[in-house]
Design a protein around this motif. Structure first.
Motif, short mmCIF file in Angstrom:
data_model
loop_
_atom_site.label_atom_id
_atom_site.label_comp_id
_atom_site.label_asym_id
_atom_site.label_seq_id
_atom_site.Cartn_x
_atom_site.Cartn_y
_atom_site.Cartn_z
N ALA A 102 0.83 -1.21 0.00
CA ALA A 102 0.00 0.00 0.00
C ALA A 102 0.86 1.25 0.00
O ALA A 102 0.58 2.22 -0.72
CB ALA A 102 -0.93 0.00 1.21
N ARG A 103 1.91 1.25 0.77
CA ARG A 103 2.82 2.41 0.83
C ARG A 103 3.47 2.64 -0.53
O ARG A 103 3.52 3.76 -1.02
CB ARG A 103 3.87 2.19 1.92
CG ARG A 103 4.78 3.37 2.14
CD ARG A 103 5.74 3.11 3.31
NE ARG A 103 5.05 3.19 4.58
CZ ARG A 103 4.98 4.29 5.32
NH1 ARG A 103 5.55 5.39 4.92
NH2 ARG A 103 4.35 4.26 6.47
N VAL A 104 3.97 1.57 -1.16
CA VAL A 104 4.63 1.70 -2.47
C VAL A 104 3.64 2.18 -3.52
O VAL A 104 3.94 3.12 -4.29
CB VAL A 104 5.28 0.35 -2.88
CG1 VAL A 104 5.78 0.40 -4.31
CG2 VAL A 104 6.41 -0.01 -1.92
N ILE A 109 1.14 6.53 -6.91
CA ILE A 109 -0.05 7.30 -7.24
C ILE A 109 0.21 8.78 -6.99
O ILE A 109 -0.14 9.64 -7.81
CB ILE A 109 -1.28 6.79 -6.45
CG1 ILE A 109 -1.71 5.43 -6.99
CG2 ILE A 109 -2.43 7.79 -6.50
CD1 ILE A 109 -2.76 4.72 -6.15
N ALA A 110 0.85 9.11 -5.87
CA ALA A 110 1.15 10.51 -5.56
C ALA A 110 2.03 11.14 -6.64
O ALA A 110 1.83 12.30 -7.01
CB ALA A 110 1.82 10.60 -4.19
N GLN A 111 2.98 10.38 -7.15
CA GLN A 111 3.87 10.92 -8.19
C GLN A 111 3.14 11.19 -9.50
O GLN A 111 3.59 12.01 -10.30
CB GLN A 111 5.03 9.95 -8.45
CG GLN A 111 6.02 9.89 -7.32
CD GLN A 111 7.09 8.83 -7.55
OE1 GLN A 111 6.94 7.92 -8.35
NE2 GLN A 111 8.19 8.97 -6.81
N ARG A 123 -2.78 14.63 -1.67
CA ARG A 123 -1.94 14.51 -0.49
C ARG A 123 -2.17 13.17 0.20
O ARG A 123 -3.30 12.70 0.27
CB ARG A 123 -2.31 15.64 0.47
CG ARG A 123 -1.29 15.88 1.52
CD ARG A 123 -1.58 17.18 2.28
NE ARG A 123 -1.24 16.88 3.65
CZ ARG A 123 -2.05 16.96 4.68
NH1 ARG A 123 -3.26 17.39 4.54
NH2 ARG A 123 -1.64 16.62 5.86
N VAL A 124 -1.10 12.58 0.67
CA VAL A 124 -1.20 11.39 1.51
C VAL A 124 -1.28 11.91 2.94
O VAL A 124 -0.31 12.47 3.45
CB VAL A 124 0.01 10.44 1.33
CG1 VAL A 124 -0.14 9.23 2.24
CG2 VAL A 124 0.15 10.03 -0.12
N GLU A 125 -2.42 11.76 3.58
CA GLU A 125 -2.60 12.27 4.94
C GLU A 125 -1.99 11.34 5.97
O GLU A 125 -1.45 11.79 6.97
CB GLU A 125 -4.07 12.54 5.22
CG GLU A 125 -4.63 13.66 4.37
CD GLU A 125 -6.02 14.08 4.79
OE1 GLU A 125 -6.53 13.62 5.83
OE2 GLU A 125 -6.61 14.90 4.06
N SER A 126 -2.12 10.04 5.72
CA SER A 126 -1.50 9.07 6.62
C SER A 126 -1.42 7.72 5.92
O SER A 126 -2.16 7.46 4.98
CB SER A 126 -2.28 8.95 7.94
OG SER A 126 -3.53 8.33 7.73
N VAL A 132 -5.96 9.39 1.88
CA VAL A 132 -5.47 10.31 0.86
C VAL A 132 -6.55 11.35 0.61
O VAL A 132 -7.73 11.13 0.89
CB VAL A 132 -5.10 9.58 -0.46
CG1 VAL A 132 -3.98 8.56 -0.22
CG2 VAL A 132 -6.30 8.94 -1.10
N SER A 133 -6.13 12.50 0.09
CA SER A 133 -7.10 13.55 -0.16
C SER A 133 -6.73 14.35 -1.41
O SER A 133 -5.58 14.33 -1.85
CB SER A 133 -7.22 14.48 1.04
OG SER A 133 -5.99 15.15 1.27
#
Length: 191
Positions: A102-104, A109-111, A123-126, A132-133
């Protein structure tokens, strides 16, 4: 400042869903109301305002909009799996422990978040729990609702995390810009 752009699947997959269901008149009417031409299959990034206009026209015109947007989001996830995430990377993610996979996946996805968030801010909130938001989510810009409206985004996340991380994943939108919230927030869990 150049207008924001979003990947063409925000429209293409929805058009495909409508056509598969035989909803040719609805498809034509939605595109006409949105004042958006049907993008070609090889379309590049599209103006985010066009993508929002199509999603919002569908919401106005069809009582089945939520189901159609969900189906289009799942199809978008399938497209990403088939064409954007290398098979080797998919295989690696599937054998990693869920939290690590999930982290990877979330970092990847963020990139690439500009492809679905446009001028919005992903943004990854946690990571624990995974939240995510998207602030200023362009797909619901100017839309007002009492319940969260980002069915397409939630379905894309559900398909990707469900196929690569947690088969019984749940994705819940707990806040939405369309409801007056500052962000569209998604909680993603193993089910």
């Amino acid at each position: 400042m150049e207008a924001g752009r979003i990947g063409p699947n925000a429209i293409l997959q929805l058009v495909d869903v409508l056509e598969r269901r035989g909803e040719f008149d609805l498809c034509r009417s939605v595109l006409e109301e949105a004042r958006v031409a049907r993008p070609p299959r090889d379309a590049g990034m599209l103006p985010e305002a066009d993508c929002a206009a199509v999603h919002q026209a569908l919401r106005r015109m069809s009582p089945a909009a939520e189901g159609l947007l969900e189906e289009a989001g799942l199809a978008t996830g399938d497209y990403i799996l088939a064409h954007r995430i290398p098979r080797l990377a998919q295989g690696v993610l599937r054998v990693l422990p869920g939290a690590l996979a999930a982290r990877v996946l979330t970092k990847a996805i963020a990139q690439h978040s500009w492809t679905f968030a446009g001028t919005g801010e992903f943004r990854v909130e946690s990571f624990r729990p995974l939240v995510v938001s998207v602030a200023r989510n362009p797909l619901v810009a100017g839309w007002g609702a009492e319940t969260p409206q980002c069915i397409w985004h939630a379905a894309v996340f559900r398909r990707l995390y469900g196929r690569l991380v947690w088969p019984s994943v749940t994705v819940k939108e707990t806040a939405c810009c369309a409801c007056g919230d500052a962000v569209c927030r998604f909680e993603i869990s193993s089910g």
